[in-house]
Design an enzyme around this catalytic site. Structure first.
Site, short mmCIF file in Angstrom:
data_model
loop_
_atom_site.label_atom_id
_atom_site.label_comp_id
_atom_site.label_asym_id
_atom_site.label_seq_id
_atom_site.Cartn_x
_atom_site.Cartn_y
_atom_site.Cartn_z
N GLY A 1 37.82 11.26 22.52
CA GLY A 1 38.10 12.68 22.91
C GLY A 1 37.38 13.05 23.97
N ASP B 1 34.13 21.19 15.97
CA ASP B 1 34.72 21.79 14.91
C ASP B 1 33.69 22.48 13.49
OD1 ASP B 1 37.29 22.42 13.66
OD2 ASP B 1 37.93 20.98 14.02
N LYS C 1 34.76 25.82 17.65
CA LYS C 1 35.77 26.31 16.54
C LYS C 1 34.67 27.37 16.92
CE LYS C 1 40.03 24.28 17.16
NZ LYS C 1 40.30 23.29 15.58
N PHE D 1 44.68 24.08 15.79
CA PHE D 1 44.55 22.91 16.13
C PHE D 1 44.71 22.60 17.63
CE2 PHE D 1 45.49 18.41 16.19
CZ PHE D 1 44.47 17.29 15.23
N VAL D 2 44.18 21.93 18.52
CA VAL D 2 44.20 21.77 19.96
C VAL D 2 44.11 20.85 19.97
CG1 VAL D 2 42.96 23.77 20.27
CG2 VAL D 2 41.55 21.77 19.91
C1 PRP Z 1 37.02 14.91 17.10
C2 PRP Z 1 35.49 15.31 17.99
C3 PRP Z 1 33.84 15.10 17.48
C4 PRP Z 1 34.50 15.92 16.01
C5 PRP Z 1 34.30 16.91 16.05
O1 PRP Z 1 36.68 13.10 17.32
O2 PRP Z 1 35.45 14.11 19.51
O3 PRP Z 1 33.56 13.72 17.62
O4 PRP Z 1 36.12 15.62 16.01
O5 PRP Z 1 34.74 17.61 14.58
P1 PRP Z 1 33.24 18.16 13.89
O6 PRP Z 1 32.88 19.04 13.83
O7 PRP Z 1 34.23 18.55 12.53
O8 PRP Z 1 32.70 17.17 13.15
P2 PRP Z 1 38.30 12.95 16.56
O9 PRP Z 1 37.60 12.57 14.47
O10 PRP Z 1 39.35 14.37 16.30
O11 PRP Z 1 37.92 11.43 17.08
P3 PRP Z 1 38.34 11.29 17.86
O12 PRP Z 1 37.83 11.66 19.92
O13 PRP Z 1 38.34 9.24 18.04
O14 PRP Z 1 39.76 12.14 18.47
#
Ligand code: PRP
Length: 185
Positions: free
Chosen positions: A54, A113, A141, A162-163
């Site tokens: 991300g 998040d 968040k 959800f963004v």
């Molecule tokens: C998202 C983001 C963080 C994590 C945050 O990754 O990049 O690493 O979630 O969430 P948290 O604070 O609740 O732990 P995601 O799992 O969506 O993977 P990606 O970046 O590969 O889409």
């Protein structure tokens, strides 16, 4: 990890809802953060660590505006267990290529998040004895406040929706959008 949006069937991608942060707002804020980072790290060399996938768009735009010398490295992590609940247990899928001992590390995320991913990563990276370790997240968040993460640079505080866009996906879609929107199901 970011909770998946509802117990949806795979193949149900939803659609792009209202814009939460426009491309212009994003880019202007990234320029401001880059200026802050450049001033804070003046005279030092920075090791920017990105968490895949991300954060890649944010990192790409950020480092091109930072005026101190930057080295880049990436980690890929995944959580164990259910995809719809943050378990707090993080597995490293791809570790850093280089040792970080004695380096000035800036850990860059797209979104905090629950904060569970970052709290694991912080402990893990701190144990490798960097000279300094700071966090930069484009988005936060409300949940992250519970964990009181020491986040030095924050782009935007968002509500608990959800963004998607600018690196953030739903079922691997929408990462390429140049702005942040709410997912509509
Ligand atoms: C998202 C983001 C963080 C994590 C945050 O990754 O990049 O690493 O979630 O969430 P948290 O604070 O609740 O732990 P995601 O799992 O969506 O993977 P990606 O970046 O590969 O889409």
């Amino acid at each position: 990890r970011r909770a998946r949006a509802g117990g949806r069937m795979s193949g149900d991608y939803g659609s792009i809802g209202r814009t939460l942060v426009s491309e212009e707002e994003l880019q202007a804020r990234i320029t401001e953060i880059a200026a802050e980072v450049s001033a804070d790290y003046e005279g030092r060399e920075l090791l920017v660590i990105g968490v895949l996938k991300g954060a890649i768009f944010f990192i790409a735009d950020l480092v091109r505006r930072i005026s101190v010398p930057c080295e880049l490295d990436f980690m890929a992590v995944s959580s164990y267990g259910s995809a719809t609940h943050s378990s707090g247990v993080v597995r490293i899928l791809k570790d850093l290529d280089i040792p970080i001992a004695g380096r000035h590390v800036l850990l860059v995320e797209d979104v905090i998040d629950s904060g569970l991913t970052l709290s694991y990563l912080l402990k893990n990276l701190a144990s490798r004895k960097p000279a300094s370790l700071e966090i930069c997240s484009l988005l936060t968040k409300p949940g992250h406040k519970r964990l009181k993460m020491p986040t030095r640079y924050i782009g935007f505080d968002l509500p608990d929706v959800f963004v998607i866009g600018y690196g953030l996906d739903h079922a691997e879609r929408y990462r390429e959008l140049p702005y942040i929107a709410e997912l509509e199901l």
